[in-house]
Design a protein around this motif. Structure first.
Motif, PDB file in Angstrom:
ATOM      1  N   ASP A  80       0.823  -1.222   0.000  1.00  0.00           N
ATOM      2  CA  ASP A  80       0.000   0.000   0.000  1.00  0.00           C
ATOM      3  C   ASP A  80       0.851   1.264   0.000  1.00  0.00           C
ATOM      4  OD1 ASP A  80      -2.216  -1.546  -0.034  1.00  0.00           O
ATOM      5  OD2 ASP A  80      -2.673  -1.363   2.114  1.00  0.00           O
ATOM      6  N   ALA A  81       1.961   1.246   0.757  1.00  0.00           N
ATOM      7  CA  ALA A  81       2.790   2.443   0.856  1.00  0.00           C
ATOM      8  C   ALA A  81       3.318   2.859  -0.515  1.00  0.00           C
ATOM      9  CB  ALA A  81       3.952   2.195   1.811  1.00  0.00           C
ATOM     10  N   ARG A  82       3.858   1.894  -1.257  1.00  0.00           N
ATOM     11  CA  ARG A  82       4.405   2.218  -2.585  1.00  0.00           C
ATOM     12  C   ARG A  82       3.306   2.625  -3.546  1.00  0.00           C
ATOM     13  NH1 ARG A  82       8.525   1.479  -6.388  1.00  0.00           N
ATOM     14  NH2 ARG A  82       7.734   0.834  -8.427  1.00  0.00           N
ATOM     15  N   ARG A  83       2.179   1.921  -3.536  1.00  0.00           N
ATOM     16  CA  ARG A  83       1.094   2.205  -4.472  1.00  0.00           C
ATOM     17  C   ARG A  83       0.569   3.630  -4.284  1.00  0.00           C
ATOM     18  NH1 ARG A  83      -1.936  -1.288  -2.760  1.00  0.00           N
ATOM     19  NH2 ARG A  83      -1.269  -3.020  -4.085  1.00  0.00           N
ATOM     20  N   VAL A  84       0.278   3.999  -3.036  1.00  0.00           N
ATOM     21  CA  VAL A  84      -0.282   5.326  -2.766  1.00  0.00           C
ATOM     22  C   VAL A  84       0.765   6.411  -3.001  1.00  0.00           C
ATOM     23  CG1 VAL A  84      -1.339   6.792  -1.014  1.00  0.00           C
ATOM     24  CG2 VAL A  84      -1.919   4.375  -1.111  1.00  0.00           C
ATOM     25  N   ALA A  85       2.009   6.141  -2.623  1.00  0.00           N
ATOM     26  CA  ALA A  85       3.067   7.130  -2.811  1.00  0.00           C
ATOM     27  C   ALA A  85       3.252   7.460  -4.291  1.00  0.00           C
ATOM     28  CB  ALA A  85       4.374   6.620  -2.215  1.00  0.00           C
ATOM     29  N   ILE A  86       3.212   6.442  -5.141  1.00  0.00           N
ATOM     30  CA  ILE A  86       3.381   6.673  -6.575  1.00  0.00           C
ATOM     31  C   ILE A  86       2.208   7.466  -7.135  1.00  0.00           C
ATOM     32  CG2 ILE A  86       3.404   5.516  -8.816  1.00  0.00           C
ATOM     33  CD1 ILE A  86       5.115   3.337  -7.526  1.00  0.00           C
ATOM     34  N   LEU A  87       1.016   7.138  -6.705  1.00  0.00           N
ATOM     35  CA  LEU A  87      -0.163   7.852  -7.193  1.00  0.00           C
ATOM     36  C   LEU A  87      -0.136   9.316  -6.787  1.00  0.00           C
ATOM     37  CD1 LEU A  87      -2.973   5.202  -6.573  1.00  0.00           C
ATOM     38  CD2 LEU A  87      -2.070   5.953  -8.780  1.00  0.00           C
ATOM     39  N   GLN A  88       0.311   9.596  -5.561  1.00  0.00           N
ATOM     40  CA  GLN A  88       0.308  10.969  -5.052  1.00  0.00           C
ATOM     41  C   GLN A  88       1.629  11.696  -5.290  1.00  0.00           C
ATOM     42  OE1 GLN A  88      -0.897  11.019  -0.919  1.00  0.00           O
ATOM     43  NE2 GLN A  88      -2.849  10.026  -1.326  1.00  0.00           N
ATOM     44  N   ARG A  89       2.642  10.972  -5.792  1.00  0.00           N
ATOM     45  CA  ARG A  89       3.988  11.519  -5.956  1.00  0.00           C
ATOM     46  C   ARG A  89       4.559  12.011  -4.635  1.00  0.00           C
ATOM     47  NH1 ARG A  89       6.569  10.060 -10.381  1.00  0.00           N
ATOM     48  NH2 ARG A  89       7.954  11.826 -10.054  1.00  0.00           N
ATOM     49  N   ARG A  90       4.073  11.457  -3.554  1.00  0.00           N
ATOM     50  CA  ARG A  90       4.530  11.873  -2.228  1.00  0.00           C
ATOM     51  C   ARG A  90       4.124  10.798  -1.231  1.00  0.00           C
ATOM     52  NH1 ARG A  90       5.841  16.575   0.551  1.00  0.00           N
ATOM     53  NH2 ARG A  90       5.136  16.711   2.699  1.00  0.00           N
ATOM     54  N   LEU A  91       4.996  10.504  -0.274  1.00  0.00           N
ATOM     55  CA  LEU A  91       4.681   9.499   0.734  1.00  0.00           C
ATOM     56  C   LEU A  91       3.611  10.037   1.678  1.00  0.00           C
ATOM     57  CD1 LEU A  91       5.534   6.686   1.799  1.00  0.00           C
ATOM     58  CD2 LEU A  91       7.002   7.877   3.427  1.00  0.00           C
ATOM     59  N   PRO A  92       2.463   9.357   1.814  1.00  0.00           N
ATOM     60  CA  PRO A  92       1.394   9.839   2.700  1.00  0.00           C
ATOM     61  C   PRO A  92       1.854   9.920   4.153  1.00  0.00           C
ATOM     62  CG  PRO A  92       0.572   8.154   1.204  1.00  0.00           C
ATOM     63  CD  PRO A  92       2.065   8.160   1.060  1.00  0.00           C
ATOM     64  N   GLU A  93       1.187  10.780   4.902  1.00  0.00           N
ATOM     65  CA  GLU A  93       1.604  11.045   6.273  1.00  0.00           C
ATOM     66  C   GLU A  93       1.530   9.802   7.167  1.00  0.00           C
ATOM     67  OE1 GLU A  93      -0.239  14.431   7.994  1.00  0.00           O
ATOM     68  OE2 GLU A  93      -0.012  15.641   6.205  1.00  0.00           O
ATOM     69  N   THR A  94       0.580   8.899   6.899  1.00  0.00           N
ATOM     70  CA  THR A  94       0.477   7.683   7.711  1.00  0.00           C
ATOM     71  C   THR A  94       1.786   6.908   7.684  1.00  0.00           C
ATOM     72  OG1 THR A  94      -1.874   7.497   7.222  1.00  0.00           O
ATOM     73  CG2 THR A  94      -0.780   5.522   8.024  1.00  0.00           C
ATOM     74  N   PHE A  95       2.361   6.782   6.508  1.00  0.00           N
ATOM     75  CA  PHE A  95       3.608   6.036   6.370  1.00  0.00           C
ATOM     76  C   PHE A  95       4.796   6.866   6.854  1.00  0.00           C
ATOM     77  CE2 PHE A  95       0.683   4.564   2.986  1.00  0.00           C
ATOM     78  CZ  PHE A  95       0.473   3.276   3.469  1.00  0.00           C
ATOM     79  N   GLN A  96       4.720   8.189   6.669  1.00  0.00           N
ATOM     80  CA  GLN A  96       5.776   9.047   7.217  1.00  0.00           C
ATOM     81  C   GLN A  96       5.888   8.861   8.720  1.00  0.00           C
ATOM     82  OE1 GLN A  96       5.643  13.200   6.092  1.00  0.00           O
ATOM     83  NE2 GLN A  96       4.760  12.718   4.086  1.00  0.00           N
ATOM     84  N   ARG A  97       4.736   8.824   9.388  1.00  0.00           N
ATOM     85  CA  ARG A  97       4.751   8.657  10.851  1.00  0.00           C
ATOM     86  C   ARG A  97       5.314   7.291  11.241  1.00  0.00           C
ATOM     87  NH1 ARG A  97      -0.200  11.694  10.533  1.00  0.00           N
ATOM     88  NH2 ARG A  97      -1.426   9.788  10.335  1.00  0.00           N
ATOM     89  N   ALA A  98       4.982   6.270  10.449  1.00  0.00           N
ATOM     90  CA  ALA A  98       5.501   4.933  10.746  1.00  0.00           C
ATOM     91  C   ALA A  98       7.020   4.909  10.632  1.00  0.00           C
ATOM     92  CB  ALA A  98       4.875   3.905   9.804  1.00  0.00           C
ATOM     93  N   PHE A  99       7.552   5.552   9.604  1.00  0.00           N
ATOM     94  CA  PHE A  99       9.004   5.589   9.438  1.00  0.00           C
ATOM     95  C   PHE A  99       9.663   6.450  10.527  1.00  0.00           C
ATOM     96  CE2 PHE A  99       8.105   4.780   4.746  1.00  0.00           C
ATOM     97  CZ  PHE A  99       8.396   3.422   4.863  1.00  0.00           C
ATOM     98  N   ASN A 100       9.022   7.565  10.853  1.00  0.00           N
ATOM     99  CA  ASN A 100       9.569   8.415  11.916  1.00  0.00           C
ATOM    100  C   ASN A 100       9.588   7.694  13.258  1.00  0.00           C
ATOM    101  OD1 ASN A 100      10.031  10.578  10.209  1.00  0.00           O
ATOM    102  ND2 ASN A 100       8.042  11.525  10.587  1.00  0.00           N
ATOM    103  N   ALA A 101       8.576   6.836  13.488  1.00  0.00           N
ATOM    104  CA  ALA A 101       8.528   6.078  14.741  1.00  0.00           C
ATOM    105  C   ALA A 101       9.718   5.125  14.853  1.00  0.00           C
ATOM    106  CB  ALA A 101       7.217   5.298  14.831  1.00  0.00           C
TER     107      ALA A 101
END
Length: 543
Positions: A170-191
């Motif tokens: 899901d992270a890659r699919r949505v990121a490619i569609l939006q050309r930006r990593l969504p905040e949900t995944f940003q928070r997961a990586f920041n955690a």
């Protein structure tokens, strides 16, 4: 241009030079890391040289084959070079050793002064070529490592991604569609501390999967240029675990991508600066119509479109209300990417001005609901740091050429929200018009109001002695005339205490509160004093 001129231009950046026989040679351009732009007398910038005398011989041969006149490098000890100030002649290339403490970015900037756009486009390939090279690199990495690759900048914006090699999480699919990593995944990586570790110098990271949000495992490499973290490469692969060889492959790829990402970053910075300057000109009072055309060209907008201008500001306090405007601009940029809405922000006179497009209402039917909702969402997104920030909303305009009128309205509304306790954090000019009108009239009335201010001076003098609170009592009474209990509640006193104070202060100052004219003048005098006190204790509103 002679090589000697380039060396002189580099000035104190140069430690020493070897191979001075070629200093009179003409130099037509520069290249970086062994990839010459033209095979005809260029300057080669070597950022990570090999070691030993054999490497010097190999480098000299490369220079002869590629038409390189000079080599710029640091750390001559790695090449077993001596440092004679007179230099040692060589038939193939002049070696210019740069002081270790001098950043390569400073060297590139200096060289750009000599070679202009050509030098910059070679040392850091031109914007289009850089994007093409990064896209090709993503595909090559994805194929070689049998996985999916995404290359991002530091803002989680995607610069390139490889062709799909299997199922996408899901992270890659949505990121490619939006050309930006969504905040949900940003928070997961920041955690997991991904960005913190990369910023701290970690080159390679193995990131754990987070199945509950559809995030698979990742291998991450930081992309750097001259020691500065510019972005990252992300590899996703479900077929088999990451290996040490994968680490080395991704690390090498990150080193190659550094100059490319810096080129893109520089171009973006230049474009952003040009856009900001154009936006400042557009929002300036009585901006000419040509300013609208200029900004439309730079921003890629039609000159005729519905818009509002917002002004975000915070009343000055002993400590900043927001540590940095970066948080505010990030919130604005994030929310300004939805649907037809676009938001462009620029700092102007200590406040953040935002040009907001995409208002769905027509000029005659707009009630400023669209920009007001946007401003409220921005302040909500900021959370606690945005608690003291207010936003003035400018009126609807139908063309960029009249954006300055909306900007003027938004500044007036923001100033009023900062100066008065209206209970609002977001307001348009039509919602605070009475405060704005009074604030703008008071300076015109200041001379006569001060000339007949003896009565108020007596009350101020009494309060200064600590014997009374007459000024606040009078202000609360006038602002709530006919509502004794309400005025008393504001002052946290009993209504009888209020009545007693009013009797005392009217006797002291010789004023008649039953006279409506005196009440009006006293209110204006109180408002003027408050305004003067606010302006003298602060240089103005600041974000």
């Amino acid at each position: 241009m002679k090589l000697s001129e380039v060396v002189r231009g580099l000035g104190p950046r140069v430690d020493f030079v070897t191979g001075t026989a070629l200093l009179d040679s003409d130099v037509n351009g520069i290249c970086a890391e062994g990839r010459p732009h033209r095979a005809d007398q260029a300057v080669l910038v070597v950022q990570e040289p090999a070691t030993g005398e054999a490497a010097v011989a190999e480098l000299q041969q490369y220079c002869a084959d590629a038409g390189i006149t000079a080599v710029l490098m640091k750390d001559p000890a790695r090449y077993s070079l001596a440092a004679p100030r007179t230099g040692t002649p060589t038939a193939r290339a002049t070696i210019v050793v740069i002081h270790e403490h001098v950043p390569w970015s400073d060297v590139f900037d200096c060289l750009s002064d000599f070679f202009g756009a050509a030098a910059d486009s070679v040392a850091l390939p031109d914007h289009g070529a850089a994007f093409g090279a990064i896209t090709a690199a993503a595909d090559e990495l994805g194929a070689a490592m049998q996985g999916s690759v995404i290359i991002e900048d530091n803002n989680f914006d995607i610069l390139a991604y490889s062709r799909a090699t299997g199922d996408l999480d899901d992270a890659r699919r949505v990121a490619i569609l939006q050309r930006r990593l969504p905040e949900t995944f940003q928070r997961a990586f920041n955690a997991q501390g991904v960005l913190a570790q990369l910023a701290g110098g970690q080159e390679i990271l193995h990131v754990d999967a987070v199945p509950e949000i559809g995030l698979g495992p990742r291998l991450v490499a930081g992309v750097r240029f001259d020691g500065e973290l510019l972005g990252s490469i992300w590899l996703a692969r479900d077929a088999h675990p990451f290996t040490r060889r994968d680490d080395e492959t991704l690390r090498a790829a990150a080193a190659r991508l550094g100059p490319l990402v810096r080129r893109i970053q520089r171009t973006r910075d230049d474009q952003l600066e040009a856009r900001n300057q154009s936006l400042l000109g557009l929002l300036r009072e009585n901006a000419p119509a040509v300013a609208g055309v200029a900004f439309a060209t730079i921003a890629g907008l039609p000159p005729q479109l519905p818009l509002h201008v917002l002004t975000f500001t915070a009343p000055s306090k002993p400590e900043p209300a927001i540590d940095s405007v970066a948080a505010l601009r990030t919130a604005i940029e994030t929310l300004g990417r939805s649907g037809s809405t676009r938001a462009f922000s620029v700092l102007a006179d200590g406040a953040l001005a935002v040009l907001l497009t995409g208002c769905p209402a027509s000029h005659g039917q707009c009630g400023d609901a669209h920009p007001s909702r946007f401003a409220s969402r921005v302040l909500t997104e900021l959370g606690e740091p945005g608690r003291h920030v207010v936003a003035g909303v400018g009126g609807h305009r139908a063309a960029l050429s009249s954006a300055w009128e909306s900007a003027r309205d938004s500044r007036r509304a923001a100033a009023t929200l900062s100066a008065h306790r209206t209970g609002r954090r977001v307001a348009s000019l039509r919602e605070v018009w009475s405060h704005v009108a009074l604030d703008e009239c008071l300076p015109l009335l200041s001379a006569p109001l001060e000339r007949f201010g003896d009565a108020l001076d007596l009350l101020v003098e009494s309060d200064a002695s600590g014997r009374s609170e007459y000024v606040n009592t009078l202000a609360a009474s006038l602002e709530n005339w006919g509502e004794t209990r309400r005025a008393a509640d504001i002052l946290h006193i009993h209504p009888n205490t209020l009545r007693y104070r009013l009797a005392q202060l009217t006797d002291l100052a010789g004023i008649d509160l039953d006279d409506p004219t005196q009440r009006l003048v006293l209110q204006l005098q109180l408002r003027l004093r408050r305004q003067m006190r606010t302006s003298s204790s602060s240089d103005g509103d600041r974000v």
